[in-house]
Write a protein that holds these residues in place. Structure first.
Motif, mmCIF file in Angstrom:
data_model
loop_
_atom_site.group_PDB
_atom_site.id
_atom_site.type_symbol
_atom_site.label_atom_id
_atom_site.label_comp_id
_atom_site.label_asym_id
_atom_site.label_seq_id
_atom_site.Cartn_x
_atom_site.Cartn_y
_atom_site.Cartn_z
ATOM 1 N N ALA A 1 0.819 -1.213 0.000
ATOM 2 C CA ALA A 1 0.000 0.000 0.000
ATOM 3 C C ALA A 1 0.850 1.259 0.000
ATOM 4 O O ALA A 1 0.324 2.364 0.116
ATOM 5 N N GLY A 2 2.180 1.111 -0.110
ATOM 6 C CA GLY A 2 3.074 2.256 -0.168
ATOM 7 C C GLY A 2 3.562 2.723 1.192
ATOM 8 O O GLY A 2 4.196 3.781 1.302
ATOM 9 N N GLY A 3 3.326 1.959 2.229
ATOM 10 C CA GLY A 3 3.753 2.346 3.568
ATOM 11 C C GLY A 3 5.132 1.778 3.931
ATOM 12 O O GLY A 3 5.798 1.146 3.110
ATOM 13 N N ARG A 4 5.519 2.017 5.128
ATOM 14 C CA ARG A 4 6.815 1.513 5.615
ATOM 15 C C ARG A 4 6.658 0.110 6.180
ATOM 16 O O ARG A 4 5.579 -0.295 6.615
ATOM 17 N N ARG A 5 7.746 -0.609 6.199
ATOM 18 C CA ARG A 5 7.750 -1.981 6.733
ATOM 19 C C ARG A 5 7.498 -1.978 8.235
ATOM 20 O O ARG A 5 6.797 -2.826 8.764
ATOM 21 N N VAL A 6 8.084 -1.019 8.962
ATOM 22 C CA VAL A 6 7.987 -0.970 10.421
ATOM 23 C C VAL A 6 7.106 0.209 10.821
ATOM 24 O O VAL A 6 7.243 1.319 10.280
ATOM 25 N N HIS A 7 6.207 -0.005 11.761
ATOM 26 C CA HIS A 7 5.339 1.039 12.296
ATOM 27 C C HIS A 7 5.765 1.272 13.743
ATOM 28 O O HIS A 7 5.392 0.511 14.653
ATOM 29 N N LEU A 8 6.566 2.310 13.981
ATOM 30 C CA LEU A 8 7.174 2.544 15.290
ATOM 31 C C LEU A 8 6.165 2.788 16.410
ATOM 32 O O LEU A 8 6.366 2.328 17.537
ATOM 33 N N ALA A 9 5.080 3.491 16.130
ATOM 34 C CA ALA A 9 4.073 3.741 17.166
ATOM 35 C C ALA A 9 3.473 2.413 17.639
ATOM 36 O O ALA A 9 3.245 2.201 18.842
ATOM 37 N N ARG A 10 3.230 1.520 16.686
ATOM 38 C CA ARG A 10 2.697 0.202 17.062
ATOM 39 C C ARG A 10 3.709 -0.568 17.899
ATOM 40 O O ARG A 10 3.347 -1.225 18.881
ATOM 41 N N GLU A 11 4.990 -0.500 17.542
ATOM 42 C CA GLU A 11 6.021 -1.196 18.323
ATOM 43 C C GLU A 11 6.088 -0.654 19.744
ATOM 44 O O GLU A 11 6.273 -1.418 20.693
ATOM 45 N N MET A 12 5.909 0.653 19.910
ATOM 46 C CA MET A 12 5.904 1.238 21.249
ATOM 47 C C MET A 12 4.722 0.713 22.070
ATOM 48 O O MET A 12 4.850 0.467 23.271
#
Length: 148
Positions: free
Chosen positions: A108-119
């Motif tokens: 979908a054109g996003g990044r592999r890692v979602h930092l807010a979710r990891e937090m």
């Protein structure tokens, strides 16, 4: 300090001394601890009376307790092994789900890692398990990152 009296004078003069000398002998301390020491034995080498119950010796008792402890430990280790197998299966499932999420996000054109979710994940593990939970969450996140 009162002068010492001869033994004969002490036993005749003091009622406590007479009561002490009239007491029935007690069994040795080892008998109270479960050792097989007959109360009615006449001395060393004399067998206990046939009606007397035979008790477990201290070494037999320790051996029985050791066997019970070993059995309990073996059972608990079996449970831990089963739990570890379940945890490993759940982690493998988590890795698979994480790969799906990452592939979908990248497509979908996003990044592999979602930092807010990891937090959020780090916070949940810390809240649930304390400080070591953070390290566990970091390890899980590391296992689940970048598999796409």
């Amino acid at each position: 300090m009162a002068p010492a009296r001869p033994a004969a004078a002490r036993s005749a003069a003091h009622p406590t001394d007479q009561r002490l000398s009239q007491r029935t002998p007690r069994a040795p301390l080892s008998a109270a601890r479960g050792a097989s020491v007959p109360r009615a034995a006449a001395g060393p080498g004399h067998p206990p009376p046939p009606h007397q119950e035979t008790r477990m010796t201290t070494s037999e008792s320790i051996t029985a307790e050791h066997a019970t402890a070993e059995h309990t430990i073996a059972d608990a280790r079996g449970r831990i092994d089963a739990l570890d197998d379940s945890i490993i299966s759940l982690i493998e499932e988590r890795i698979s789900v994480s790969e799906q999420i990452q592939a979908t996000r990248i497509a979908a054109g996003g990044r592999r890692v979602h930092l807010a979710r990891e937090m959020e994940v780090l916070r949940r593990y810390r809240d649930g398990l304390g400080a070591p939970g953070t390290g566990l969450a970091m390890t899980l996140l590391d296992l689940c990152r970048g598999r796409v």
